[in-house]
Scaffold this active site. Sequence first.
Site, PDB file in Angstrom:
ATOM      1  CD  GLU A  90     -40.839  31.019 -16.621  1.00 27.44           C
ATOM      2  OE1 GLU A  90     -40.560  29.854 -16.301  1.00 27.44           O
ATOM      3  OE2 GLU A  90     -41.543  31.769 -15.919  1.00 27.44           O
ATOM      4  CG  ASN A 112     -41.401  26.477 -14.882  1.00 22.90           C
ATOM      5  OD1 ASN A 112     -40.291  26.695 -14.404  1.00 22.90           O
ATOM      6  ND2 ASN A 112     -42.082  27.400 -15.527  1.00 22.90           N
ATOM      7  CG  HIS A 172     -37.884  29.146 -14.034  1.00 23.11           C
ATOM      8  ND1 HIS A 172     -39.168  29.527 -13.731  1.00 23.11           N
ATOM      9  CD2 HIS A 172     -37.140  29.538 -12.959  1.00 23.11           C
ATOM     10  CE1 HIS A 172     -39.197  30.104 -12.557  1.00 23.11           C
ATOM     11  NE2 HIS A 172     -37.978  30.128 -12.056  1.00 23.11           N
ATOM     12  CG  ASP A 183     -33.874  36.265 -12.029  1.00 24.92           C
ATOM     13  OD1 ASP A 183     -33.557  36.660 -10.890  1.00 24.92           O
ATOM     14  OD2 ASP A 183     -34.291  35.120 -12.242  1.00 24.92           O
TER      15      ASP A 183
END
Length: 268
Positions: free
Chosen positions: A143, A136, A138, A67
């Site tokens: 996400e 979280n 991801h 990414d």
Amino acid sequence: MDIRTFDTPEAVSLAVAARVAEALGARSRVVLGLPTGRTPTGAYAELRRLHRAGVASFARAMTFNLDEFAGVPPSHPGSFRTFMEAHLFSGIDLPAPHIHFLDGAAGDLDAECERYEAAIAAAGGIDLQLLGIGSNGHIGFNEPAEALVARTHRVRLAESTRRDNAALFGGDASRVPHEALSMGMGTILKAAEIVLIATGARKARCVERMVNGPVSTQLPASFLQLHRRVELFVDAAAASRLPGGGAAGEEPRSGSGGSKDPPLRDGP
Ligand code: GLP
């Protein structure tokens, strides 16, 4: 999932680096998928050391990073490209043309995502994908959401993710871009083998949900339960909520099943 638990983050780093070195040595040409984040930096340092010691060569490897931030040119100090240069690429013999990255400053970001998918396919796909995990749940920048995107795509970053990445932007979360480009869940799941690294108590809850929770778009890492060849390298702190919790040992364990906890969500 094969779960390998180690006492310390340092032991995890050494084991992950050895795993990558083994993959580099096993075949003449290896396509690696690589993550950023604090978690893999120890493994990257050890890979640089193995290279200096003549034990690991990247001369015939190719890399695709997961990414990149949108609107951030490769040379920007906060870019993942700069991060990888500092932590890995500058210390190994990976030829520059073998390094593949999403260009966050591309004029047409959707076309850039398509270019990346095509480049991965042209390389024959990813042999070994390394992953970290966001607090979280991801992976890459996929996400938690109502729906996930399979292919490389633009993504709006969760506020918790922007805070987690503030260190790259002088500690100021408000300077972290709101958007990024990321390999999709399908892109990641197409890798032949996957190694996920998680260390520290902060990751214990999402590791537990990833291994034992239901497969849910609200915890993107849970989709790794659908892949046949996933190895999870964790330290005792990150493994502390798993059954048998944090006892170090390299015996692969398997995890699956349904937790009744609600899915992890971003904080306010
Ligand atoms: C970023 C990256 C992820 C990485 C995550 C975890 O959000 N896009 O690929 O897994 O950070 O970072 P850390 O290892 O610092 O906890």
